[in-house]
Design a protein around this motif. Structure first.
Motif, PDB file in Angstrom:
ATOM      1  N   GLY A  39       0.824  -1.206   0.000  1.00 34.08           N
ATOM      2  CA  GLY A  39       0.000   0.000   0.000  1.00 34.08           C
ATOM      3  C   GLY A  39       0.854   1.250   0.000  1.00 34.08           C
ATOM      4  N   GLU A  40       0.206   2.381  -0.205  1.00 32.76           N
ATOM      5  CA  GLU A  40       0.922   3.641  -0.278  1.00 32.76           C
ATOM      6  C   GLU A  40       1.654   3.924   1.037  1.00 32.76           C
ATOM      7  OE1 GLU A  40      -2.440   3.556  -1.189  1.00 32.76           O
ATOM      8  OE2 GLU A  40      -1.966   3.396  -3.284  1.00 32.76           O
ATOM      9  N   PRO A  41       2.853   4.490   0.925  1.00 26.93           N
ATOM     10  CA  PRO A  41       3.523   5.036  -0.252  1.00 26.93           C
ATOM     11  C   PRO A  41       4.480   4.069  -0.951  1.00 26.93           C
ATOM     12  CG  PRO A  41       4.758   5.708   1.678  1.00 26.93           C
ATOM     13  CD  PRO A  41       3.571   4.872   2.168  1.00 26.93           C
ATOM     14  N   GLU A  42       4.373   2.774  -0.650  1.00 23.89           N
ATOM     15  CA  GLU A  42       5.291   1.792  -1.233  1.00 23.89           C
ATOM     16  C   GLU A  42       5.126   1.700  -2.745  1.00 23.89           C
ATOM     17  OE1 GLU A  42       7.666  -0.106   0.324  1.00 23.89           O
ATOM     18  OE2 GLU A  42       7.202   0.620   2.330  1.00 23.89           O
ATOM     19  N   ALA A  43       6.250   1.452  -3.429  1.00 22.13           N
ATOM     20  CA  ALA A  43       6.249   1.302  -4.887  1.00 22.13           C
ATOM     21  C   ALA A  43       5.407   0.095  -5.288  1.00 22.13           C
ATOM     22  CB  ALA A  43       7.676   1.142  -5.401  1.00 22.13           C
ATOM     23  N   GLY A  44       4.959   0.105  -6.541  1.00 19.47           N
ATOM     24  CA  GLY A  44       4.152  -0.994  -7.052  1.00 19.47           C
ATOM     25  C   GLY A  44       4.702  -1.548  -8.348  1.00 19.47           C
ATOM     26  N   VAL A  49       3.640  -3.591 -11.986  1.00 16.75           N
ATOM     27  CA  VAL A  49       2.705  -4.135 -12.961  1.00 16.75           C
ATOM     28  C   VAL A  49       3.534  -4.413 -14.214  1.00 16.75           C
ATOM     29  CG1 VAL A  49       0.612  -3.782 -14.314  1.00 16.75           C
ATOM     30  CG2 VAL A  49       0.766  -2.818 -12.005  1.00 16.75           C
ATOM     31  N   GLY A  50       3.727  -5.693 -14.512  1.00 11.70           N
ATOM     32  CA  GLY A  50       4.577  -6.053 -15.645  1.00 11.70           C
ATOM     33  C   GLY A  50       5.993  -5.547 -15.417  1.00 11.70           C
ATOM     34  N   THR A  51       6.536  -4.855 -16.400  1.00 12.34           N
ATOM     35  CA  THR A  51       7.909  -4.337 -16.290  1.00 12.34           C
ATOM     36  C   THR A  51       7.933  -2.878 -15.846  1.00 12.34           C
ATOM     37  OG1 THR A  51       7.916  -3.756 -18.630  1.00 12.34           O
ATOM     38  CG2 THR A  51       8.799  -5.939 -18.043  1.00 12.34           C
ATOM     39  N   THR A  52       6.831  -2.407 -15.279  1.00 18.44           N
ATOM     40  CA  THR A  52       6.737  -1.019 -14.837  1.00 18.44           C
ATOM     41  C   THR A  52       6.726  -0.935 -13.321  1.00 18.44           C
ATOM     42  OG1 THR A  52       5.510  -0.444 -16.830  1.00 18.44           O
ATOM     43  CG2 THR A  52       5.372   1.105 -14.990  1.00 18.44           C
ATOM     44  N   VAL A  53       7.571  -0.045 -12.804  1.00 20.13           N
ATOM     45  CA  VAL A  53       7.605   0.243 -11.374  1.00 20.13           C
ATOM     46  C   VAL A  53       6.877   1.569 -11.183  1.00 20.13           C
ATOM     47  CG1 VAL A  53       9.058   0.639  -9.345  1.00 20.13           C
ATOM     48  CG2 VAL A  53       9.821  -0.951 -11.142  1.00 20.13           C
ATOM     49  N   HIS A  54       5.844   1.557 -10.347  1.00 13.68           N
ATOM     50  CA  HIS A  54       5.026   2.739 -10.086  1.00 13.68           C
ATOM     51  C   HIS A  54       5.443   3.358  -8.763  1.00 13.68           C
ATOM     52  CE1 HIS A  54       2.110   1.811 -13.297  1.00 13.68           C
ATOM     53  NE2 HIS A  54       2.459   0.566 -13.027  1.00 13.68           N
ATOM     54  N   ALA A  55       5.596   4.700  -8.745  1.00 10.26           N
ATOM     55  CA  ALA A  55       6.002   5.376  -7.519  1.00 10.26           C
ATOM     56  C   ALA A  55       5.489   6.808  -7.505  1.00 10.26           C
ATOM     57  CB  ALA A  55       7.524   5.380  -7.408  1.00 10.26           C
ATOM     58  N   ARG A  56       5.243   7.301  -6.304  1.00  9.37           N
ATOM     59  CA  ARG A  56       4.879   8.704  -6.099  1.00  9.37           C
ATOM     60  C   ARG A  56       6.092   9.427  -5.537  1.00  9.37           C
ATOM     61  NH1 ARG A  56      -0.576   7.824  -2.637  1.00  9.37           N
ATOM     62  NH2 ARG A  56       0.978   8.007  -0.989  1.00  9.37           N
ATOM     63  N   GLY A  57       5.968  10.734  -5.402  1.00  7.70           N
ATOM     64  CA  GLY A  57       7.040  11.524  -4.823  1.00  7.70           C
ATOM     65  C   GLY A  57       7.369  11.117  -3.405  1.00  7.70           C
ATOM     66  N   ASP A  58       6.369  10.638  -2.652  1.00  7.13           N
ATOM     67  CA  ASP A  58       6.601  10.243  -1.265  1.00  7.13           C
ATOM     68  C   ASP A  58       7.003   8.784  -1.111  1.00  7.13           C
ATOM     69  OD1 ASP A  58       4.055   9.236  -1.900  1.00  7.13           O
ATOM     70  OD2 ASP A  58       3.238   9.657   0.096  1.00  7.13           O
ATOM     71  N   THR A  59       7.167   8.072  -2.218  1.00  6.05           N
ATOM     72  CA  THR A  59       7.625   6.684  -2.165  1.00  6.05           C
ATOM     73  C   THR A  59       9.079   6.653  -1.711  1.00  6.05           C
ATOM     74  OG1 THR A  59       6.113   5.983  -3.918  1.00  6.05           O
ATOM     75  CG2 THR A  59       8.059   4.611  -3.554  1.00  6.05           C
ATOM     76  N   PRO A  60       9.413   5.838  -0.722  1.00  9.25           N
ATOM     77  CA  PRO A  60      10.812   5.716  -0.322  1.00  9.25           C
ATOM     78  C   PRO A  60      11.664   5.167  -1.470  1.00  9.25           C
ATOM     79  CG  PRO A  60       9.375   4.819   1.375  1.00  9.25           C
ATOM     80  CD  PRO A  60       8.518   5.060   0.158  1.00  9.25           C
ATOM     81  N   VAL A  61      12.857   5.716  -1.617  1.00  6.18           N
ATOM     82  CA  VAL A  61      13.765   5.238  -2.663  1.00  6.18           C
ATOM     83  C   VAL A  61      14.062   3.748  -2.462  1.00  6.18           C
ATOM     84  CG1 VAL A  61      16.092   5.459  -3.635  1.00  6.18           C
ATOM     85  CG2 VAL A  61      14.755   7.512  -3.095  1.00  6.18           C
ATOM     86  N   HIS A  62      14.240   3.328  -1.199  1.00  7.07           N
ATOM     87  CA  HIS A  62      14.519   1.905  -0.963  1.00  7.07           C
ATOM     88  C   HIS A  62      13.383   1.026  -1.471  1.00  7.07           C
ATOM     89  CE1 HIS A  62      11.786   1.309   2.454  1.00  7.07           C
ATOM     90  NE2 HIS A  62      12.161   2.498   2.866  1.00  7.07           N
ATOM     91  N   SER A  63      12.151   1.498  -1.395  1.00  8.15           N
ATOM     92  CA  SER A  63      11.002   0.733  -1.880  1.00  8.15           C
ATOM     93  C   SER A  63      11.029   0.631  -3.402  1.00  8.15           C
ATOM     94  CB  SER A  63       9.700   1.385  -1.413  1.00  8.15           C
ATOM     95  OG  SER A  63       8.584   0.731  -1.965  1.00  8.15           O
ATOM     96  N   LEU A  64      11.291   1.743  -4.074  1.00 12.23           N
ATOM     97  CA  LEU A  64      11.377   1.728  -5.535  1.00 12.23           C
ATOM     98  C   LEU A  64      12.474   0.766  -5.980  1.00 12.23           C
ATOM     99  CD1 LEU A  64      11.167   4.609  -8.007  1.00 12.23           C
ATOM    100  CD2 LEU A  64      13.084   3.040  -8.116  1.00 12.23           C
ATOM    101  N   LEU A  65      13.655   0.852  -5.354  1.00 16.91           N
ATOM    102  CA  LEU A  65      14.753  -0.035  -5.733  1.00 16.91           C
ATOM    103  C   LEU A  65      14.418  -1.491  -5.419  1.00 16.91           C
ATOM    104  CD1 LEU A  65      17.883   2.050  -4.705  1.00 16.91           C
ATOM    105  CD2 LEU A  65      17.036   1.583  -7.020  1.00 16.91           C
ATOM    106  N   HIS A  66      13.789  -1.731  -4.284  1.00 14.25           N
ATOM    107  CA  HIS A  66      13.439  -3.106  -3.914  1.00 14.25           C
ATOM    108  C   HIS A  66      12.503  -3.726  -4.945  1.00 14.25           C
ATOM    109  CE1 HIS A  66      13.045  -6.409  -1.026  1.00 14.25           C
ATOM    110  NE2 HIS A  66      11.785  -6.494  -1.467  1.00 14.25           N
ATOM    111  N   GLU A  67      11.454  -3.023  -5.290  1.00 13.69           N
ATOM    112  CA  GLU A  67      10.503  -3.566  -6.255  1.00 13.69           C
ATOM    113  C   GLU A  67      11.141  -3.739  -7.625  1.00 13.69           C
ATOM    114  OE1 GLU A  67       7.811  -4.955  -5.205  1.00 13.69           O
ATOM    115  OE2 GLU A  67       8.162  -4.176  -3.199  1.00 13.69           O
ATOM    116  N   ALA A  68      11.954  -2.772  -8.045  1.00 17.70           N
ATOM    117  CA  ALA A  68      12.655  -2.907  -9.328  1.00 17.70           C
ATOM    118  C   ALA A  68      13.570  -4.133  -9.313  1.00 17.70           C
ATOM    119  CB  ALA A  68      13.458  -1.641  -9.629  1.00 17.70           C
ATOM    120  N   CYS A  69      14.260  -4.334  -8.207  1.00 14.44           N
ATOM    121  CA  CYS A  69      15.184  -5.466  -8.128  1.00 14.44           C
ATOM    122  C   CYS A  69      14.454  -6.801  -8.136  1.00 14.44           C
ATOM    123  CB  CYS A  69      16.094  -5.318  -6.911  1.00 14.44           C
ATOM    124  SG  CYS A  69      17.308  -3.995  -7.147  1.00 14.44           S
TER     125      CYS A  69
END
Length: 164
Positions: free
Chosen positions: A52-57, A59-79
């Protein structure tokens, strides 16, 4: 063993957020691995967010993030997407974990890739992971990464991914 936190910590936890770093650098890092970064409006739900928000999401090969998403969350989901076989990526929606070894490799790779984002780096990312509540056998992300991540490094090396 490592795992993202549950439940989510207070939104006031001091960690680097997507809005604090170069969007171009994040997008370029993801693109280098065949992924896309989709920016979500600040007041909108994040598609594919497991916690849930603000964690990254995902869908397929797309990582979804808002400005308040933690960078560690974006990197974790991408990885998660980077470590999985390419044929699985297109079918991912929200939950990307396949196994404990894959989860550990994801945590290891997110620390390594943090060095590619100006203003982040592995030291800051590990501190943010600890502040957010990631759980590691040795008590901290840094101790795990430096002393107990050999299985994760081997997983990454076997797949030709950065492992140091």
């Amino acid at each position: 063993m490592s795992a993202p936190p549950s439940p989510l910590p207070d939104a006031d936890v001091e960690v680097l957020r997507v809005r604090d770093v170069s969007s171009d650098a994040l997008a370029a890092l993801l693109a280098g691995h065949g992924l896309q970064l989709a920016h979500v409006a600040d007041d909108a739900p994040i598609p594919g967010s497991y916690w849930g928000e603000p964690e990254a999401g995902l869908v397929g090969t797309t990582v979804h993030a808002r400005g308040d998403t933690p960078v560690h969350s974006l990197l974790h989901e991408a990885c998660h997407l980077i470590v999985m076989p390419p044929e699985r990526r297109m079918h991912v929606h929200t939950d990307a974990t396949d196994s404990v070894p894959e989860e550990d490799a994801t945590c290891c790779l997110q620390i390594i890739l943090a060095d590619a984002v100006p203003g982040v780096g592995r030291e800051r990312l590990m501190a943010d992971m600890d502040a957010w509540g990631y759980s590691f056998r040795l008590g901290s992300a840094k101790a795990w990464f430096e002393e107990d991540a050999e299985d994760a490094r081997a997983f990454l090396a076997e797949r030709g991914l950065p492992h140091r």
